[in-house]
Design a protein around this motif. Structure first.
Motif, short mmCIF file in Angstrom:
data_model
loop_
_atom_site.label_atom_id
_atom_site.label_comp_id
_atom_site.label_asym_id
_atom_site.label_seq_id
_atom_site.Cartn_x
_atom_site.Cartn_y
_atom_site.Cartn_z
N VAL A 1 0.86 -1.19 0.00
CA VAL A 1 0.00 0.00 0.00
C VAL A 1 0.89 1.24 0.00
CG1 VAL A 1 -1.80 1.28 1.24
CG2 VAL A 1 -1.82 -1.23 1.25
N ILE A 2 0.73 2.08 -1.01
CA ILE A 2 1.55 3.29 -1.15
C ILE A 2 0.74 4.50 -0.69
CG2 ILE A 2 2.83 4.73 -2.82
CD1 ILE A 2 3.91 1.90 -2.80
N ALA A 3 1.33 5.29 0.21
CA ALA A 3 0.71 6.57 0.59
C ALA A 3 1.00 7.56 -0.53
CB ALA A 3 1.29 7.06 1.91
N ASP A 4 -0.02 7.90 -1.30
CA ASP A 4 0.17 8.69 -2.51
C ASP A 4 -0.79 9.90 -2.46
OD1 ASP A 4 0.13 9.76 -5.04
OD2 ASP A 4 -0.26 7.86 -6.08
N PRO A 5 -0.26 11.07 -2.14
CA PRO A 5 -1.13 12.25 -1.98
C PRO A 5 -1.94 12.56 -3.24
CG PRO A 5 1.11 12.72 -1.25
CD PRO A 5 1.16 11.37 -1.91
N LYS A 6 -1.46 12.08 -4.41
CA LYS A 6 -2.19 12.36 -5.66
C LYS A 6 -3.23 11.29 -5.98
CE LYS A 6 1.00 15.25 -8.24
NZ LYS A 6 2.41 14.93 -7.93
N ALA A 7 -3.24 10.21 -5.22
CA ALA A 7 -4.18 9.12 -5.53
C ALA A 7 -5.61 9.57 -5.27
CB ALA A 7 -3.84 7.90 -4.67
N LEU A 8 -6.54 8.97 -6.03
CA LEU A 8 -7.95 9.33 -5.90
C LEU A 8 -8.66 8.32 -5.00
CD1 LEU A 8 -8.62 10.11 -9.67
CD2 LEU A 8 -7.96 11.72 -7.84
N TYR A 9 -9.78 8.76 -4.41
CA TYR A 9 -10.64 7.86 -3.65
C TYR A 9 -11.87 7.60 -4.51
CZ TYR A 9 -14.11 6.27 -0.36
OH TYR A 9 -15.11 5.53 0.23
N SER A 10 -12.06 6.37 -4.97
CA SER A 10 -13.20 6.04 -5.83
C SER A 10 -13.31 7.00 -7.02
CB SER A 10 -14.49 6.07 -4.98
OG SER A 10 -15.59 5.63 -5.73
N GLY A 11 -12.15 7.45 -7.53
CA GLY A 11 -12.17 8.33 -8.71
C GLY A 11 -12.24 9.82 -8.40
N ALA A 12 -12.24 10.18 -7.12
CA ALA A 12 -12.36 11.61 -6.78
C ALA A 12 -11.18 12.06 -5.92
CB ALA A 12 -13.67 11.85 -6.02
N LYS A 13 -10.79 13.34 -6.10
CA LYS A 13 -9.77 13.93 -5.21
C LYS A 13 -10.41 14.11 -3.83
CE LYS A 13 -8.50 17.59 -7.93
NZ LYS A 13 -8.97 17.15 -9.23
N VAL A 14 -9.63 13.83 -2.79
CA VAL A 14 -10.17 14.05 -1.44
C VAL A 14 -9.22 14.91 -0.64
CG1 VAL A 14 -11.68 12.04 -1.10
CG2 VAL A 14 -9.23 11.77 -0.78
N GLY A 15 -9.77 15.74 0.22
CA GLY A 15 -8.96 16.58 1.11
C GLY A 15 -8.74 15.85 2.43
N GLU A 16 -7.95 16.49 3.30
CA GLU A 16 -7.59 15.90 4.59
C GLU A 16 -8.82 15.40 5.38
OE1 GLU A 16 -4.82 15.03 5.87
OE2 GLU A 16 -4.66 15.54 8.00
N ARG A 17 -9.93 16.14 5.34
CA ARG A 17 -11.09 15.78 6.19
C ARG A 17 -12.36 15.43 5.40
NH1 ARG A 17 -9.55 16.37 11.27
NH2 ARG A 17 -11.64 15.82 11.98
#
Ligand SMILES: NC(=O)c1ccc[n+]([C@@H]2O[C@H](COP(=O)([O-])OP(=O)(O)OC[C@H]3O[C@@H](n4cnc5c(N)ncnc54)[C@H](OP(=O)(O)O)[C@@H]3O)[C@@H](O)[C@H]2O)c1
Length: 252
Positions: A209-225
């Motif tokens: 599992v790579i911590a990738d700040p540019k990775a999407l969640y279910s196809g969407a950009k997500v912020g910290e919260r």
């Protein structure tokens, strides 16, 4: 009270039907394999006869953008139409914390469309926004593959046990319609990549599992919260460690 659970054979639905029955209610599980299809309308008129509350915890069999949008729009329209005819007084639907901010995702565009139909209908309603289920952590890895590695943004999230989701939804279904959204979540905050990594390790799943700040969640950009509920959320009691132990006991 007669309560019809659409998707009542699924992960949350089956637990919810049990909770409601334990509390003395007439809860029925409605799903294609019990003869009720929210997408085609088959069996809905009969199933909703005499029902006071309908709880929709169904999910689309396909998460393809067009299929999932068609599923939630068509099934929700059908449910609301048949509920109006049957005199149902409360429509409860399960959706996801952060949905409004996730419109880049096809799945979440479909959940937004579902919620919009509910809000503009004449049926009194409550929409429950839950955080991710512990049971979905492996599924999250599966939808976050890039090559042979799992790429996830290291944002905060506050997942919860399906048992606590069912209890939270049951409480809301038995109360008065909220005419709005209520949030439920887990008792602890984690980093998304960290908990998925821990879950895969317990499953002896070798994927990295790579911590990738540019990775999407279910196809969407997500912020910290984005995935974290607000301060008024009702929190479940089951910690991740407790859930892991319970799951291991059930499996044994
Ligand atoms: N996964 C998460 O972390 C998460 C977080 C927050 C909220 N949610 C929401 O929680 C809800 C329930 O998720 P889940 O994991 O419990 O789903 P699930 O286990 O996949 O169950 C889906 C249910 O929907 C039924 N269904 C499928 N097509 C139907 C149709 N045409 N008519 C009526 N019922 C139909 C299925 O019946 P069959 O088994 O017969 O197909 C099954 O009973 C979803 O709406 C999801 O958006 C999920």
């Amino acid at each position: 009270m007669k309560i019809v659970v659409i998707g009542g054979t699924g992960l949350i639905g089956s637990k919810l039907v049990n909770r409601l029955r334990e509390q003395g209610h007439e809860a029925t599980a409605a799903a294609p394999n019990t003869g009720v299809n929210a997408l085609t309308g088959e069996g809905l008129a009969e199933a909703l006869k005499g029902a006071s509350v309908v709880v929709d915890v169904s999910n689309s069999p396909s998460w393809d953008d067009a299929a999932v949008l068609n599923f939630f729009e068509t099934s929700t329209r059908n449910l609301l139409t048949y509920e109006a005819a049957a005199g149902v007084g409360h429509h409860v639907a399960l959706s996801v914390v952060g949905t409004d901010q996730l419109s880049e995702s096809g799945y979440f565009r479909a959940k937004i469309a579902q919620e919009k139909l509910i809000k503009s209908s004449s049926i009194p309603y409550s929409i429950v926004h839950a955080t991710q289920f512990f049971e979905f952590l492996k599924g999250l890895a599966d939808i976050s593959m890039d090559g042979n590695k799992v790429h996830l943004p290291p944002v905060l999230f506050q997942p919860m046990a399906a048992d606590d989701v069912a209890s939270g939804v049951a409480t809301i279904a038995l109360g008065k319609p909220i005419h709005g959204v209520v949030e439920i979540g887990g008792p602890e905050e984690f980093r998304l990549d960290d908990l998925v990594r821990r879950r895969l390790a317990t499953l002896k799943d070798p994927r990295e599992v790579i911590a990738d700040p540019k990775a999407l969640y279910s196809g969407a950009k997500v912020g910290e919260r984005t995935l974290v509920p607000g301060k008024d959320a009702r929190l479940g009691k089951t910690s991740f460690e407790t859930w892991l132990n319970q799951s291991a006991q059930r499996a044994a």
